[in-house]
Every structure is written in C-alpha cells, then in structure tokens.
Design an enzyme around this catalytic site. Structure first.
Site, PDB file in Angstrom:
ATOM      1  N   ARG A  50       2.637  -9.183   6.998  1.00  0.00           N
ATOM      2  CA  ARG A  50       2.901  -8.734   5.518  1.00  0.00           C
ATOM      3  C   ARG A  50       2.878  -7.191   5.452  1.00  0.00           C
ATOM      4  O   ARG A  50       1.547  -6.765   5.497  1.00  0.00           O
ATOM      5  CB  ARG A  50       1.577  -9.181   4.683  1.00  0.00           C
ATOM      6  CG  ARG A  50       1.835 -10.903   4.679  1.00  0.00           C
ATOM      7  CD  ARG A  50       0.607 -11.267   3.594  1.00  0.00           C
ATOM      8  NE  ARG A  50       0.372 -12.836   3.924  1.00  0.00           N
ATOM      9  CZ  ARG A  50      -0.875 -13.115   4.077  1.00  0.00           C
ATOM     10  NH1 ARG A  50      -2.014 -12.130   4.461  1.00  0.00           N
ATOM     11  NH2 ARG A  50      -1.030 -14.344   4.444  1.00  0.00           N
ATOM     12  N   ASP A  52       2.821  -3.484   4.055  1.00  0.00           N
ATOM     13  CA  ASP A  52       2.347  -2.784   2.927  1.00  0.00           C
ATOM     14  C   ASP A  52       3.486  -2.402   2.010  1.00  0.00           C
ATOM     15  O   ASP A  52       4.432  -1.922   2.604  1.00  0.00           O
ATOM     16  CB  ASP A  52       1.231  -2.059   3.145  1.00  0.00           C
ATOM     17  CG  ASP A  52      -0.372  -2.430   3.330  1.00  0.00           C
ATOM     18  OD1 ASP A  52      -0.397  -3.721   2.952  1.00  0.00           O
ATOM     19  OD2 ASP A  52      -0.763  -1.567   4.040  1.00  0.00           O
ATOM     20  N   ARG A 197      -1.497   2.840  11.146  1.00  0.00           N
ATOM     21  CA  ARG A 197      -1.507   4.130  10.286  1.00  0.00           C
ATOM     22  C   ARG A 197      -3.086   4.693  10.755  1.00  0.00           C
ATOM     23  O   ARG A 197      -2.951   5.919  10.508  1.00  0.00           O
ATOM     24  CB  ARG A 197      -1.539   3.706   8.836  1.00  0.00           C
ATOM     25  CG  ARG A 197      -0.190   3.067   8.461  1.00  0.00           C
ATOM     26  CD  ARG A 197      -0.027   2.235   7.308  1.00  0.00           C
ATOM     27  NE  ARG A 197      -0.599   3.280   6.057  1.00  0.00           N
ATOM     28  CZ  ARG A 197      -0.717   2.708   4.739  1.00  0.00           C
ATOM     29  NH1 ARG A 197      -0.520   1.418   4.502  1.00  0.00           N
ATOM     30  NH2 ARG A 197      -1.360   3.570   3.888  1.00  0.00           N
TER      31      ARG A 197
END
Lengths: 253, 253
Positions: A50, A52, A197
């Site tokens: 999934r 973002d 990230r």
C-alpha cells in the site's frame, strides 16, 4: 473464475495513496471503478504493497478474481481505455487460484530520487525531492553498505507502526548519480512503514556530513527511531518492482 | 525603476493558461502573486505569448518593471522560493527600459510530442498526446517541407481568431523520432491562434495516410480552416524558446 495478476504504473501525485478511502481518489478505488465498467462485476483488488499518498509506481503488482472472458492478451488494452492518464496497466497474466500479490512477494525494489540542481525542474518536480546543498556520494555509499543484510529496522521505521516483527533483509542499497541529482535504489524482502523514506533521509544526513557512515550500525542496534532525522517526503519515492522469485545475488550484481 | 527579463518554465497541466483570469490558477497570476511577496509591489508581468490551458513551457519569456534592489544574480533563487512546484524561473537579466517580451520577439520555437506506444506512460502522459496507430514519418517530413517559408496561414489557424494579417514565416518544421513516439519542432516569426496544434494535426493526418504531402500547398492556398481535421489537444505542446535575435539559418542547420 480466473485469477489475474496485473503489473501497474502510476503517477502518485494526485492520489491519496493506494488503499481505498471514502471520498478520496486512490489507486485501488480507480482500479475497482474501471474493473466494474469493463466486467460489470464488483471486484476487489489486492496490492503487493500500500503505497502512501504521493508515492509513484512503475511496477506495482495487484491480483484480482473475475468471471470475465476477456482474453488475457487483450486485458491491458481494454483496461487502459477505462483508466485515467496517471494510472496504467503495463502487463497482465493469468495465475493460479492461490496466487496472492502481497503474501507471495519475495522482494520489492524502491527508488528514491533527489534533485540537487540549483534551479528547480518543473517537469521532474512531481517525481523528485529537492534537497539543497552538496551531497557527498562517497560517504552515502559507505553508509548504505552498513544497511545491507538482516537487521531489526525499528530505528528506521515509523514510530507509529504497530507491527511486532521488524526484522527485514536488505539485498541492495545503491546510491547513484543521475542528471541534476542522485538516486537511492533499495531492494529487500520487506519494508516497514516509511522505511525507504527514512533510509533516504539517513543517507542524506550522511551526505551532508551531519552523520558518519560508521555511526549507522550503532543507530540500527539502538532500535530508537529518535536517533535520526525526519522522513523524506513521498514525491521522490517510486515502487519499481515486486518480484515473486527469490533474490539471487548473481542476477543483481 | 529596473526592467527585468525572466525566462520561465512551467508544467501547464494544472494551469488555466498563461493569462490572468479571475478565480483561475494562471501563470501570470502565480508570477504576480510571487512578485508581490518578494518585492511588496503590485507588478504586471508581460509574456512573449499567451499559452493556452494545458500547454507547457521550457523557455517562455516575460518582462516586468520593479523598484526592488534585489541583485539580478539572486533573482532566480529568491523568486523560485515563492513559486509553486510547477512554475520556475530559469534565468533573469536586467534589460533596457524599452524591452518588451512580446513585441521584440524575433521568433519562437514550439515542440509537439506524440506518444505512439501501445501502453500509456503515466510519467509522460501530462506532456504528450497519445495517438493510436502507425505514423509514417517519411511522408510527415515531406509535408512539413511544404509548410516552410512565408504563407497566409488562415487554413492552419483557429477560425475563431479575429486577427487580420495571417501571413507568417515558418523557419523550421522537423519531424523526429523519440522514445515511444515522435516530436514535431517548429520555429517561426509568429504563430496564429492554435496554429502549432493544427499543424501537428495536419502532419498526423498525413502520417496516417488520410492526406498526401502534395495536398499541403493547395490546402494553405485555400485559406479555408475547414479543409483539415481537428486541432490536437494542448498537453503535447511546449513553448521551447523565444528569441530576440533574427533567425539565422546558419545557426539552425
């Protein structure tokens, strides 16, 4: 009933992420809407991961079950007609009933792109994160080497995540030059929430000189998310590939 | 008072065109808003050309007059801080008081990009127009040769335009291959409303075989907009360059 595996690409900038949410434009939502138009059926799509809001994909994988008789080789063409400009199916194949896009994935590869040029490029601005100042790629590569292998990545994942087992294996973490910037490409058997990230943020801290490469093992061992800087923004991140074959070092030199 | 000449770039997809319009997001509007923030002055921006909604630019030129003392060499940096991600200043210079971005322009160059690949590319979809089916580039190049030179381009401009003098000179019209598509690059001393998009449409008709290259001179001579197909959509179009020097063939072989 047939099970289909679709490889999809999207420009994530105008989506509220992969997963369906009410009154939000999502990848899953747009796919399911198009599937309804094409097949007449109400079909649920299962993604390998999934992503973002704002995160892009060149090789996301989803599976779905359908009664449609549209031949698999026509599927890409038919389906793309119903999809918006920023979402496309790039490959379709029929798979066995038991196939699951998420649970069967062996590894994923992500790429984080950073624009370091003094003048912003409006045509790549949706797909890269701008970082001001020089980044020392040599020390970034050194730090990246410390991330490879099997570790508890708690220190490099979102503190918000409730997941218990945070041990993952990183197979690849390459820092490379590209036009007007640098890219960080990383592959692993799984990634915790925000992990790519946060890794990109860690490497940028090293590249700026505010962390030393040799501090990385100790940061990982601390299991403390508070040890390093903030998560970099989503726009620089792209899910490149999801593989259903075990990682073989020989194929990825 | 100083007069500044700015070269700007924008991703036009999320703008309602260059020219200010009430309650619309425009290039001029965003530039003037940023100028207000930077200088405190209410400054009007004059563009070399008013690109339509959806049209991009890599080398649009604007001029403005200001009392600000910000040195010209800092202008790009300061101004880009106030601009959104899809609009950037790429060059700034001080010019003489009489300089006018529009009236002083000697020629402009546009590029129209067409994606002919079977599978849509979500990362170039904002910047290219998708055309299905094969395009014969050889005949497109032949047709393009007939467009060069000085003609009354009424047949190749919007019927809605009220302008009287429709004589323009085309210096360049190149049809070239690019990854997954083709590009049409054209330079001229001026372009009528929708002229590049209509030229691109004409060349696509030729490439598809519904028009012959040798019909082009007669179509131009007819001065009848009804003779050829529709204007291609804006997303494939980019204003590449505005020049304030006379066209020299020797510099553009």
């Amino acid at each position: 009933m047939r099970r289909l595996k679709l490889t999809i690409a999207y420009d994530g900038a105008d989506f509220a992420g992969f997963q369906s949410q009410q009154n939000q434009r999502t990848i899953q939502g747009e796919l399911e809407k198009a599937l309804k138009k094409v097949t007449g059926e109400t079909i649920i799509v299962y993604g390998a991961g999934r992503t973002d809001a704002g995160v892009h994909a060149r090789g996301q994988v989803v599976h779905l079950t359908t009664n449609t008789r549209i031949p698999t080789e026509k599927w890409v063409w038919v389906f793309n007609h119903m999809l918006p400009r920023d979402l496309a199916v790039i490959h379709a194949e029929e798979v066995s009933d038991g196939f699951h896009a998420r649970y069967d994935a062996c590894w994923k590869r992500y790429r984080y792109e950073i624009d370091t040029h003094a003048i912003p490029d409006v045509f790549t601005g949706r797909y890269r994160t701008r970082i001001k100042g020089e980044l020392n790629q040599l020390v970034m590569r050194e730090a990246a080497q410390h991330l490879l292998g099997t570790h508890d990545f708690t220190a490099l994942s979102s503190a918000k995540s409730a997941i218990k087992n945070r041990v993952r294996t990183l197979y690849q973490c390459d820092v490379e030059s590209m036009t007007a910037g640098i890219s960080i490409t990383t592959a692993g058997n799984g990634f915790l929430y925000n992990m790519v990230r946060i890794i990109a943020g860690l490497l940028v801290q090293v590249g700026k000189g505010s962390l030393l490469p040799e501090q990385v093992p100790e940061i990982i061992a601390s299991r403390d998310r508070g040890r390093i800087g903030k998560t970099l923004p989503p726009e620089g991140l792209t899910l490149m590939e999801v593989s259903y074959q075990p990682w073989e070092k020989s194929l990825h030199p």
